[in-house]
Enzyme design. Sequence first.
Site, short mmCIF file in Angstrom:
data_model
loop_
_atom_site.label_atom_id
_atom_site.label_comp_id
_atom_site.label_asym_id
_atom_site.label_seq_id
_atom_site.Cartn_x
_atom_site.Cartn_y
_atom_site.Cartn_z
N ASP A 46 0.86 -1.19 0.00
CA ASP A 46 0.00 0.00 0.00
C ASP A 46 0.89 1.24 0.00
O ASP A 46 2.04 1.19 0.44
CB ASP A 46 -0.90 0.00 1.25
CG ASP A 46 -2.19 0.78 1.03
OD1 ASP A 46 -3.25 0.15 0.83
OD2 ASP A 46 -2.14 2.04 1.05
N ASN A 53 -5.23 -4.49 -6.90
CA ASN A 53 -6.51 -4.04 -6.34
C ASN A 53 -6.55 -2.54 -6.01
O ASN A 53 -7.63 -1.97 -5.93
CB ASN A 53 -6.78 -4.89 -5.07
CG ASN A 53 -7.86 -4.31 -4.23
OD1 ASN A 53 -9.05 -4.38 -4.59
ND2 ASN A 53 -7.50 -3.70 -3.11
N TYR A 70 -13.01 7.52 -13.73
CA TYR A 70 -13.03 6.25 -12.99
C TYR A 70 -13.60 5.15 -13.88
O TYR A 70 -13.03 4.05 -14.01
CB TYR A 70 -13.86 6.42 -11.72
CG TYR A 70 -13.92 5.19 -10.84
CD1 TYR A 70 -12.90 4.89 -9.94
CD2 TYR A 70 -15.01 4.31 -10.91
CE1 TYR A 70 -12.97 3.76 -9.14
CE2 TYR A 70 -15.07 3.18 -10.11
CZ TYR A 70 -14.05 2.92 -9.22
OH TYR A 70 -14.11 1.79 -8.43
N LYS A 80 -11.70 1.74 -15.37
CA LYS A 80 -12.12 0.37 -15.06
C LYS A 80 -12.46 -0.41 -16.33
O LYS A 80 -12.24 -1.63 -16.41
CB LYS A 80 -13.30 0.39 -14.09
CG LYS A 80 -12.95 0.97 -12.72
CD LYS A 80 -11.83 0.19 -12.04
CE LYS A 80 -11.59 0.62 -10.61
NZ LYS A 80 -10.51 -0.15 -9.97
N THR A 87 -17.31 0.50 1.75
CA THR A 87 -15.92 0.78 2.15
C THR A 87 -15.70 2.28 2.13
O THR A 87 -16.51 3.04 1.60
CB THR A 87 -14.90 0.11 1.19
OG1 THR A 87 -15.00 0.75 -0.08
CG2 THR A 87 -15.13 -1.37 1.03
P1 NAD Z 1 -10.32 1.74 -0.09
O1 NAD Z 1 -10.21 3.21 -0.36
O2 NAD Z 1 -11.07 1.27 1.10
O3 NAD Z 1 -8.86 1.09 -0.09
C1 NAD Z 1 -7.97 1.35 -1.14
C2 NAD Z 1 -6.53 1.17 -0.67
O4 NAD Z 1 -5.67 1.43 -1.80
C3 NAD Z 1 -6.12 2.14 0.43
O5 NAD Z 1 -5.45 1.45 1.46
C4 NAD Z 1 -5.19 3.11 -0.27
O6 NAD Z 1 -4.16 3.64 0.57
C5 NAD Z 1 -4.60 2.23 -1.38
N1 NAD Z 1 -4.10 3.01 -2.52
C6 NAD Z 1 -4.73 4.02 -3.16
N2 NAD Z 1 -3.94 4.51 -4.12
C7 NAD Z 1 -2.78 3.78 -4.08
C8 NAD Z 1 -1.59 3.82 -4.83
N3 NAD Z 1 -1.39 4.73 -5.78
N4 NAD Z 1 -0.63 2.91 -4.55
C9 NAD Z 1 -0.79 2.02 -3.55
N5 NAD Z 1 -1.91 1.94 -2.81
C10 NAD Z 1 -2.89 2.82 -3.06
O7 NAD Z 1 -10.94 1.14 -1.44
P2 NAD Z 1 -11.78 -0.21 -1.74
O8 NAD Z 1 -13.21 0.11 -1.71
O9 NAD Z 1 -11.25 -1.34 -0.95
O10 NAD Z 1 -11.39 -0.39 -3.28
C11 NAD Z 1 -10.43 -1.31 -3.73
C12 NAD Z 1 -10.61 -1.48 -5.22
O11 NAD Z 1 -11.96 -1.88 -5.48
C13 NAD Z 1 -10.37 -0.22 -6.03
O12 NAD Z 1 -9.71 -0.55 -7.24
C14 NAD Z 1 -11.77 0.27 -6.33
O13 NAD Z 1 -11.84 1.06 -7.49
C15 NAD Z 1 -12.51 -1.05 -6.49
N6 NAD Z 1 -13.96 -0.99 -6.32
C16 NAD Z 1 -14.51 -0.51 -5.17
C17 NAD Z 1 -15.90 -0.46 -5.07
C18 NAD Z 1 -16.56 0.09 -3.86
O14 NAD Z 1 -17.79 0.28 -3.87
N7 NAD Z 1 -15.84 0.34 -2.77
C19 NAD Z 1 -16.71 -0.93 -6.12
C20 NAD Z 1 -16.11 -1.42 -7.26
C21 NAD Z 1 -14.73 -1.45 -7.35
#
Ligand code: NAD
Length: 262
Positions: A41, A94, A162, A166, A197
């Site tokens: 991270d 991720n 975004y 994706k 989240t």
């Molecule tokens: P989150 O914000 O809870 O966690 C994301 C993590 O990624 C954080 O710990 C952050 O520090 C880290 N991060 C961000 N940018 C970074 C970088 N440049 N390098 C290294 N680490 C980095 O997010 P989440 O909800 O767990 O999302 C995870 C993935 O799931 C993402 O790709 C997001 O687009 C995707 N997603 C989320 C949802 C949703 O509803 N939460 C839905 C569809 C897809």
Amino acid sequence: MDTTTGRLAGKATFITGAAAGIGRETALLFATEGAAVAVVDRDGDAAADVVAEITAAGGTAMGLTADVAVETSVAAAIGDAEEAFGRLDVVFNNAGIMLADDGDAQSTEEAVWDLTMDVNLKGVWFGCRHGIPALRRAGGGSIINTASFVALVGAATPQLAYTASKGGVLAMTRELAVIHARENIRVNALCPGPLRTELLMSYLDTEEKRQRRLVHVPMGRFGEAAEIAAAALFLASDDSSYVTGTDFSVDGGLTAAYVTPE
Ligand code: NAD
């Protein structure tokens, strides 16, 4: 925690964005299932907390601070994980961001577009670029790339950068799956629906916005990060040995619905 009998026993895994949300839940689950986990991270302190949680429960983990948008950072993290564990079997790309001022074609600033693409799309490319040779050295493995339901259907609340990022993740995943299929390297995308989240809740920052999003979810609730982690476990493990190139939806029925029940 028994690291010899789990569904990922003997496997070394690398998870980006593992300090929070989906990545964190997946790191904890993979460790419970016997994997060694590289918790990667940009927030190194939060990653260290996840590592401490895993090791306290008897699992194997290492923390790595890396920015997925910076190629040298990703290459170094993959190199460090492979060296520490002696191999890499699973790479879960991720990490992702959703910026508050991401809007429609007119309102989205170029800087927002570029940063979103750098993290969400280029970051996944870098993970594949450096992860694939490592998996090849291990005799094969599984790559999982986090896309989203917005790669499959249009959302009325615009977040154009975004969504485009994706869509790119999904297209890249399919092509890599085909290219590397005969090397025993599987490449799949996960398409989560809206989750409870930090990433989404800080974007849908009023109850009205949250309810508006839930109108589209047949199950009528946000998903949990742990429900995505369970799907990632399937894609990481040998249970999915004939699965590659998929857009694996875990979305409460969102992408199946035309009209949702009241
Ligand atoms: P989150 O914000 O809870 O966690 C994301 C993590 O990624 C954080 O710990 C952050 O520090 C880290 N991060 C961000 N940018 C970074 C970088 N440049 N390098 C290294 N680490 C980095 O997010 P989440 O909800 O767990 O999302 C995870 C993935 O799931 C993402 O790709 C997001 O687009 C995707 N997603 C989320 C949802 C949703 O509803 N939460 C839905 C569809 C897809």
